[in-house]
Design an enzyme around this catalytic site. Structure first.
Site, PDB file in Angstrom:
ATOM      1  CG  ASP A 186      31.686  44.460 -27.522  1.00  0.00           C
ATOM      2  OD1 ASP A 186      31.299  44.312 -28.706  1.00  0.00           O
ATOM      3  OD2 ASP A 186      31.217  43.810 -26.576  1.00  0.00           O
ATOM      4  CD  GLU A 231      29.069  39.007 -29.550  1.00  0.00           C
ATOM      5  OE1 GLU A 231      28.617  37.879 -29.795  1.00  0.00           O
ATOM      6  OE2 GLU A 231      30.201  39.187 -29.066  1.00  0.00           O
TER       7      GLU A 231
END
Length: 385
Positions: free
Chosen positions: A68, A133
């Site tokens: 991400d 994250e």
């Protein structure tokens, strides 16, 4: 075009804005399964993760990272679209180029070369990859680690591909991080008309007695390889929006980045005492009494990997590729290493230049991607061959 750059381009083209993965993990999984990795797709909440392992023997080395990325921001400010990677003047531009799709590509190609040319493994090799994250970080690495711990699967060495370099590739290796503690102070007074202040209690005014004490407090002197604990205000909310209304409430958000020299409980207690001292002084001065609440949330405790097998091998791999001596550092923000280190694993972070992460026109030197892959391959050779 080298394989690492090709894979980085493929990953950047996928708009995996946190917590979306946008198919990045399937691209990686296809490459790993072709090498013989056993892959577990682990979805928690709305988050995609995977754990891939090659071999069953100990010790276990794991690459850890995230697919991400943060939102690109104003698209019209990018020189080229953030998810249409472009190479200009020796730099690769695109969201995630540095944080951290370049590292992910380097990990994959390093494994491909290592397993194709190296001797039998002295241990096992794994990947722990999440798409959670950059966001809440509650359904990602922490959940995968819980699954591994529940079945007794232990990581001995872990390299997190966060962008650690400052000026030159490999000039800094993170072997620890400060903890992150978030606080919220709610001050309650009495709302009223600005023309009749004697009928109101203004929490913004009383904050003036509390805030300097919090800002000026020396929380500790640092600890071994850690800088001193820092305190920062992040947000302040008060008022109704009208210019003739004294607010009745104030909402202050703040953060501690703390070293092992101070505990979470000590930070909370000292904050409480400073707040209560300020409120007591206001009561003595004006007779006005304010109520307050303190709320806390822990993003992660500090962690530290002292010089040992993993640190020594990482330093040697960087030195062999770059000719430079990397500096060990615990500076910067948090990383998913905070979830892995408490299991007893040795953890380091090594990745490309971090100067443009989360910025408009995020970029990384093209040549650094293949060099990073060679560093990762050398590290595997030193630990597992």
């Amino acid at each position: 075009m080298n394989p690492t750059l090709e894979l980085a381009l493929e990953l950047i083209r996928r708009p995996s804005i946190t917590p979306e993965d946008a198919g990045c993990q399937e691209v990686m999984i296809a490459r790993l399964e072709k090498l013989g990795f056993r892959v577990e797709r682990l979805r928690f909440g709305g988050v995609d993760n995977f754990w891939a392992r090659y071999g069953d023997a100990e010790p276990l080395f794991a690459f850890a990272g995230h697919t991400d990325v943060v939102p690109p921001g104003p698209l019209d400010q990018w020189r080229s679209p953030p998810f249409v990677p472009e190479i200009r003047d020796g730099w690769l531009y695109g969201r995630g180029a540095a944080d951290m799709k370049g590292s992910l590509a380097a990990m994959i190609t390093a494994c491909e070369r290592f397993l194709a040319t190296g001797p039998p493994l002295r241990g096992s090799l794994a990947f722990l990859i999440t798409s959670d994250e950059e966001g809440a970080a509650v359904d990602g690495t922490v959940k995968v680690v819980e699954r591994l711990e529940a079945r007794g699967e232990k990581i001995r060495w872990c390299l997190v591909g966060e962008p650690s370099s400052t000026t030159h590739l490999g000039d800094a290796i993170k072997n620890g991080r400060r903890g992150s503690l978030n606080g919220r102070l709610l001050l309650r007074g009495t709302q009223g008309h600005v023309a009749y202040p004697h009928l109101a209690r203004n929490p913004i005014h009383v904050l003036g007695l509390i805030l300097p004490a919090l800002v000026d407090e020396v929380w500790d002197q640092g600890h071994e390889s850690f800088p001193p604990t820092s305190f920062q205000i992040s947000n302040l909310y008060a008022g109704t929006g009208a210019v003739n209304v004294i607010p009745g409430e104030l909402d202050l958000r703040f953060n501690f980045r703390f070293s092992p020299a101070v505990t979470i409980e000590q930070l909370q207690e000292r904050t409480r005492l400073l707040v209560e001292t300020g409120l007591l002084n206001e009561e003595v001065k004006t007779g006005q009494v304010f109520q307050y609440d303190l709320e806390w949330s822990l993003s992660g405790p500090p962690f530290f990997t002292p010089p040992g097998e993993l640190v020594a091998a990482t330093v040697a791999a960087v030195r062999a590729e770059t000719g430079r001596e990397p500096q060990l550092s615990t500076s910067g923000g948090t990383s998913d290493g905070r979830f892995i280190a408490p299991t007893g694993a040795q953890v380091v972070e090594l990745g490309p230049l971090n100067a443009t992460i989360h910025q408009i026109d995020e970029r990384v030197p093209v040549d650094d991607l293949e060099r990073l892959s060679r560093i990762y391959q050398d590290l595997l050779q030193r630990l597992l061959a």
